[in-house]
Design a protein around this motif. Structure first.
Motif, PDB file in Angstrom:
ATOM      1  N   ARG A 124       0.829  -1.211   0.000  1.00 10.59           N
ATOM      2  CA  ARG A 124       0.000   0.000   0.000  1.00 10.59           C
ATOM      3  C   ARG A 124       0.861   1.258   0.000  1.00 10.59           C
ATOM      4  N   ARG A 125       1.895   1.242   0.817  1.00  9.01           N
ATOM      5  CA  ARG A 125       2.740   2.433   0.940  1.00  9.01           C
ATOM      6  C   ARG A 125       3.559   2.689  -0.325  1.00  9.01           C
ATOM      7  N   VAL A 126       3.988   1.628  -1.002  1.00  6.49           N
ATOM      8  CA  VAL A 126       4.694   1.808  -2.266  1.00  6.49           C
ATOM      9  C   VAL A 126       3.805   2.531  -3.263  1.00  6.49           C
ATOM     10  N   ARG A 127       2.559   2.112  -3.351  1.00  7.67           N
ATOM     11  CA  ARG A 127       1.624   2.781  -4.274  1.00  7.67           C
ATOM     12  C   ARG A 127       1.404   4.227  -3.869  1.00  7.67           C
ATOM     13  N   ALA A 128       1.344   4.478  -2.585  1.00  4.15           N
ATOM     14  CA  ALA A 128       1.061   5.832  -2.107  1.00  4.15           C
ATOM     15  C   ALA A 128       2.193   6.808  -2.400  1.00  4.15           C
ATOM     16  N   THR A 129       3.418   6.316  -2.476  1.00  2.00           N
ATOM     17  CA  THR A 129       4.530   7.228  -2.761  1.00  2.00           C
ATOM     18  C   THR A 129       4.475   7.786  -4.179  1.00  2.00           C
ATOM     19  N   GLU A 130       3.884   7.019  -5.089  1.00  2.63           N
ATOM     20  CA  GLU A 130       3.809   7.403  -6.507  1.00  2.63           C
ATOM     21  C   GLU A 130       5.195   7.638  -7.104  1.00  2.63           C
ATOM     22  N   ILE A 131       6.180   6.905  -6.592  1.00  2.00           N
ATOM     23  CA  ILE A 131       7.528   6.931  -7.170  1.00  2.00           C
ATOM     24  C   ILE A 131       7.605   5.791  -8.177  1.00  2.00           C
ATOM     25  N   PRO A 132       7.726   6.079  -9.462  1.00  5.34           N
ATOM     26  CA  PRO A 132       7.566   5.049 -10.495  1.00  5.34           C
ATOM     27  C   PRO A 132       8.490   3.845 -10.360  1.00  5.34           C
ATOM     28  N   GLY A 133       9.736   4.055  -9.972  1.00  3.97           N
ATOM     29  CA  GLY A 133      10.686   2.947  -9.943  1.00  3.97           C
ATOM     30  C   GLY A 133      10.822   2.251  -8.613  1.00  3.97           C
ATOM     31  N   LEU A 134      10.026   2.644  -7.616  1.00  2.00           N
ATOM     32  CA  LEU A 134      10.257   2.138  -6.268  1.00  2.00           C
ATOM     33  C   LEU A 134      10.027   0.632  -6.169  1.00  2.00           C
ATOM     34  N   GLY A 135       9.007   0.134  -6.837  1.00  5.41           N
ATOM     35  CA  GLY A 135       8.757  -1.306  -6.801  1.00  5.41           C
ATOM     36  C   GLY A 135       9.924  -2.093  -7.366  1.00  5.41           C
ATOM     37  N   MET A 136      10.496  -1.599  -8.473  1.00  3.40           N
ATOM     38  CA  MET A 136      11.662  -2.266  -9.054  1.00  3.40           C
ATOM     39  C   MET A 136      12.846  -2.204  -8.105  1.00  3.40           C
ATOM     40  N   LEU A 137      13.008  -1.081  -7.413  1.00  2.00           N
ATOM     41  CA  LEU A 137      14.116  -0.954  -6.472  1.00  2.00           C
ATOM     42  C   LEU A 137      13.979  -1.958  -5.331  1.00  2.00           C
ATOM     43  N   LEU A 138      12.777  -2.123  -4.790  1.00  2.00           N
ATOM     44  CA  LEU A 138      12.593  -3.086  -3.705  1.00  2.00           C
ATOM     45  C   LEU A 138      12.867  -4.499  -4.184  1.00  2.00           C
ATOM     46  N   ALA A 139      12.458  -4.814  -5.416  1.00  2.00           N
ATOM     47  CA  ALA A 139      12.734  -6.140  -5.966  1.00  2.00           C
ATOM     48  C   ALA A 139      14.234  -6.352  -6.140  1.00  2.00           C
ATOM     49  N   ALA A 140      14.937  -5.330  -6.643  1.00  2.00           N
ATOM     50  CA  ALA A 140      16.384  -5.445  -6.853  1.00  2.00           C
ATOM     51  C   ALA A 140      17.125  -5.556  -5.528  1.00  2.00           C
ATOM     52  N   GLU A 141      16.728  -4.751  -4.547  1.00  2.00           N
ATOM     53  CA  GLU A 141      17.379  -4.803  -3.230  1.00  2.00           C
ATOM     54  C   GLU A 141      17.157  -6.169  -2.583  1.00  2.00           C
TER      55      GLU A 141
END
Length: 521
Positions: A124-141
């Motif tokens: 939920r919080r990832v969506r709320a940030t509206e940072i386009p690459g954040l999901g990819m960053l969490l997957a990469a990390e």
């Protein structure tokens, strides 16, 4: 498909499909995980890969993908412009949180419930940030969490016999406890002879006092300050300290502590730096001196394939700034040579201009060369300059995928309004200037590692054994070395497309097939 996993005591553990699936107990968790992985290739959700993955690895299970909630929380909290809770940063046995080891016996269903709650909250919080690459960053990390655990378990091939020969050549035979090696003692004697009296060359206080007694007003014993000092002790001290560092940090005692069955097994810390760069918990894996690299050797019938990215940070600056002229220059193998006609006419000057722009240096010729960069590559210059100005005011900047610089603390704000204000503002500006570039470099490297890891496993090519900022090393059977080289280059190209899409930036990762790490550079 997403599956939460909780290791229990011994071989047991629990799994749960997310969201809302049944909670399943397994007497042999590794076997269950292996079966689920083969059938459904899920993304595994775990509290912390560094803690929960090694037992599965030891039991023979390998995870293809995961979401590491602890690593993700650190990134996500900063994206929301606050620090992660203390129990996420440091362990606290009394905290009773998801990230602490449970007292025996492990309550698997309760932990699964908490895992699901945290995972849903993070989604939920990832969506709320509206940072386009954040999901990819969490997957990469999170992929980095798996890779770090695997590399720590596999280890770097290390020949202790070669290591001993290197030390003997450099320092002399292994000394008795409390004594310096013979050749190192001879270097220490040269330092004392140059000063004309006895002193301990390992003591900064004594060395400074000796320089002061000689009428030299030096503030530190760092080589970059002493290099312009006219005194015979300077060169002797430099050589002594280089050799003493090898003895103290990478000598015989280090090998006794860190080499196990022919492998150096450091403990990696994913995202150990604010920029996302990795660290290590002891062992000095990220600072291995050239003096001992010959001991990192492929086993008989195998090869090391080592690769490093050429001028990684300047190429990434071109990409994140969209500077068309600089992007066009990345087609060259040597970016500095390609840019030299526009930046002072010499490769060395082009390098100074780019590094000074990214790090904020203005010494010597740097100011004039940075001015040239501002003129010839305005978008690239404005990108880092804007990040610096934002940082100086206490603002936040983000990497390409969305890793966020830490906010300044109360002390910084207090100092900003004191006589140190200009100094602290500029210091943070230098940090944020480089943060956006170095942090993006860490993201690119994570994606490369994730892609390469998958290819090595799927094709049975070899083992990923080492990673350092812009370097990667694979240990493989000799007959697979060419295929590994191709896989490394392909991973670099795919990582660049994954991050930057149609931006035509080129980031070459150059593999070299060698028998020892010393041959790689």
């Amino acid at each position: 498909m997403t599956v939460a996993v909780v290791p229990g005591r011994g071989a047991e553990g629990w799994t749960m499909s997310l969201p809302g699936g049944s909670m399943d107990y397994h007497a042999d968790l590794a076997a269950a995980v292996t079966a689920i992985e083969a059938e459904r290739s899920p993304r595994w959700v775990m509290a912390e890969a560094a803690r929960d993955y090694p037992p599965l690895l030891e039991a023979g299970a390998r995870l293809g993908r995961c979401r590491d909630l602890r690593l993700s929380e650190r990134i996500l909290s900063r994206a929301e412009e606050h620090e992660a809770p203390a129990h996420v940063i440091e362990t606290d046995p009394d905290a009773g949180t998801l990230f602490e080891r449970e007292p025996e016996p492990v309550d698997g269903p309760a932990i699964l419930t908490r895992l699901q709650a945290v995972w849903l909250d993070q989604q939920r919080r990832v969506r709320a940030t509206e940072i386009p690459g954040l999901g990819m960053l969490l997957a990469a990390e999170s992929a980095g969490g798996l890779i770090a655990a695997e590399m720590s378990r596999t280890g770097v091939p290390f020949d202790t016999g070669v290591h001993d020969e290197l030390l003997r050549e450099l320092l002399g035979p292994r000394p008795a406890k409390g004594m310096r090696p013979r050749k190192l003692q001879a270097l220490a004697d040269k330092v004392t002879d140059a000063f004309g009296h006895q002193l301990n060359p390992d003591s900064t206080k004594q060395v400074l006092a000796a320089f002061h007694a000689a009428g030299l007003d030096v503030k530190t014993t760092h080589h970059w300050e002493l290099k312009d000092v006219d005194h015979p002790a300077v060169e002797a001290l430099k050589i002594y300290r280089e050799h003493a560092r090898v003895w103290g940090a990478f000598g015989w005692n280090w090998a006794d502590d860190w080499i196990t069955e022919g492998r150096f097994k450091p403990v990696y810390i994913v995202g150990g730096a604010d920029t996302g760069r990795w660290g290590t918990d002891g062992g000095g894996a990220l600072q291995l001196p050239h003096a001992v690299r010959e001991a990192i050797r492929a086993e008989p019938g195998w090869k090391l394939v080592a690769a490093d990215a050429a001028q990684l940070e300047p190429r990434l600056l071109a990409a994140i700034s969209g500077d068309e002229a600089m992007i066009a220059a990345t087609v060259a193998d040597d970016l500095y040579t390609e840019l030299a006609p526009d930046l002072g006419g010499q490769r060395s000057k082009a390098k100074i201009a780019l590094i000074s722009a990214m790090y904020g240096g203005m010494a010597g010729d740097a100011a004039a060369l940075v001015a040239l960069m501002r003129e010839r590559f305005p978008a690239a210059f404005d990108k880092v300059e804007s990040a610096a100005r934002i940082g100086e005011k206490g603002g936040i900047v983000r990497t390409w995928l969305g890793r966020t610089v830490p906010l300044p603390g109360p002390r910084w704000w207090s100092d900003l309004n004191s006589e140190k204000g200009v100094q602290v503002a500029r210091g943070r500006g230098r940090f944020t200037r480089n943060f956006i570039v170095q942090g993006t470099a860490a993201e690119w490297a994570l994606v490369v590692l994730a892609l390469l890891r998958r290819r090595l496993h799927e094709d049975g090519l070899g083992e990923l054994v080492f990673y350092l900022h812009d370097e990667v090393m694979v240990h493989c059977p000799a007959e697979h070395a060419e295929a590994v080289s191709a896989a490394i280059e392909a991973a670099a190209d795919e990582a660049t497309r994954t991050l930057f899409g149609d931006i035509p930036v080129r980031i070459p990762l150059r593999p070299k097939i060698v028998d020892s790490y010393a041959e790689a550079k």
